[in-house]
Design an enzyme around this catalytic site. Structure first.
Site, PDB file in Angstrom:
ATOM      1  N   TYR A  32     100.680  33.280  47.597  1.00  0.00           N
ATOM      2  CA  TYR A  32     100.178  33.512  48.955  1.00  0.00           C
ATOM      3  C   TYR A  32      99.567  32.267  49.595  1.00  0.00           C
ATOM      4  CZ  TYR A  32     100.692  38.392  47.557  1.00  0.00           C
ATOM      5  OH  TYR A  32     101.194  39.592  47.115  1.00  0.00           O
ATOM      6  N   HIS A  37      99.048  34.939  56.647  1.00  0.00           N
ATOM      7  CA  HIS A  37      98.023  35.957  56.410  1.00  0.00           C
ATOM      8  C   HIS A  37      96.752  35.354  55.819  1.00  0.00           C
ATOM      9  CE1 HIS A  37      97.360  40.115  56.960  1.00  0.00           C
ATOM     10  NE2 HIS A  37      97.605  40.564  55.750  1.00  0.00           N
ATOM     11  N   ASN A  84      93.632  44.143  51.680  1.00  0.00           N
ATOM     12  CA  ASN A  84      93.315  45.535  52.002  1.00  0.00           C
ATOM     13  C   ASN A  84      91.976  46.016  51.462  1.00  0.00           C
ATOM     14  OD1 ASN A  84      95.890  45.342  53.004  1.00  0.00           O
ATOM     15  ND2 ASN A  84      96.703  47.098  51.865  1.00  0.00           N
TER      16      ASN A  84
END
Length: 204
Positions: A32, A37, A84
């Site tokens: 990531y 994001h 999340n």
């Protein structure tokens, strides 16, 4: 761009209580790194690099470090809970240091803004950003400052949103990112200094 703001930051840890928390949102792990994001992570990493403090301390399910900003001790946080569940880390840190909600600043990505743009708000809805959504849910309120950094809209409507936000920026966006991280740096300073209106007027 960033260096001219360094006079407002000491870059060193100080004695005394943590007064503010700046949480940059993202996802941990090599796969990531540098994705859209992870704008919150990238912004916090840029500030840490410029102020020469480490973001290597493991606490509150996060990587964290602290520095003095406008004469206040600020904890910078990169939750390692995945996006999340960002609130789990943020709320743990807030409770430990007894930081009030108005002294929490969250930095996240925003697909509705172009790359290089930012939007500062005193509070409000999560706007579909799942990290913000989890923080709001666990905190039980949405009236805390946030800095949203543009990552651009999907290039075509059939593309999965997840694929877009987990994609990486092209090299030609480098100058825009450098500029927006510099602006984020100053916006954090202004908010901590009690000048959120000035930050909003200058950067929104």
């Amino acid at each position: 761009m960033i260096n001219k703001f360094k006079k407002f930051f000491s870059g060193y840890s100080a004695a005394g209580p943590i007064e503010y928390i700046v949480a940059g949102l993202g996802n941990p792990g090599r796969e990531y790194e540098n994705t859209r994001h992870n704008m919150g992570f990238l912004a916090v990493d840029t500030i840490a690099e410029e102020l020469r403090f480490d973001m290597k301390r493991l606490k509150f399910k996060a990587l964290c470090g602290d520095a003095v900003v406008s004469e206040k001790r600020v904890l910078f946080l990169k939750p390692s809970t995945y996006m999340n569940k960002s609130g789990e880390s943020v709320i743990d840190a807030m409770r430990f240091y007894k930081v009030p909600h108005q002294n929490l600043i969250v930095i996240s990505d925003d697909v509705t803004l172009e790359v290089g743009k930012m939007r500062i708000r005193r509070g409000g809805s999560d706007g579909g950003q799942k990290g913000l959504k989890n923080i709001i849910y666990l905190l039980g309120r949405d009236d805390f400052p946030r800095i949203r950094l543009g990552i651009g809209e999907k290039p075509h409507k059939d593309m999965e949103l997840a694929a877009w936000v987990l994609s990486r920026f092209p090299k030609e966006d480098g100058k825009l990112l450098t500029q927006v991280f510099g602006n984020t740096f100053e916006a954090v300073r202004l908010i901590v200094d009690g000048q959120i209106d000035k930050a909003m007027n200058k950067f929104n």
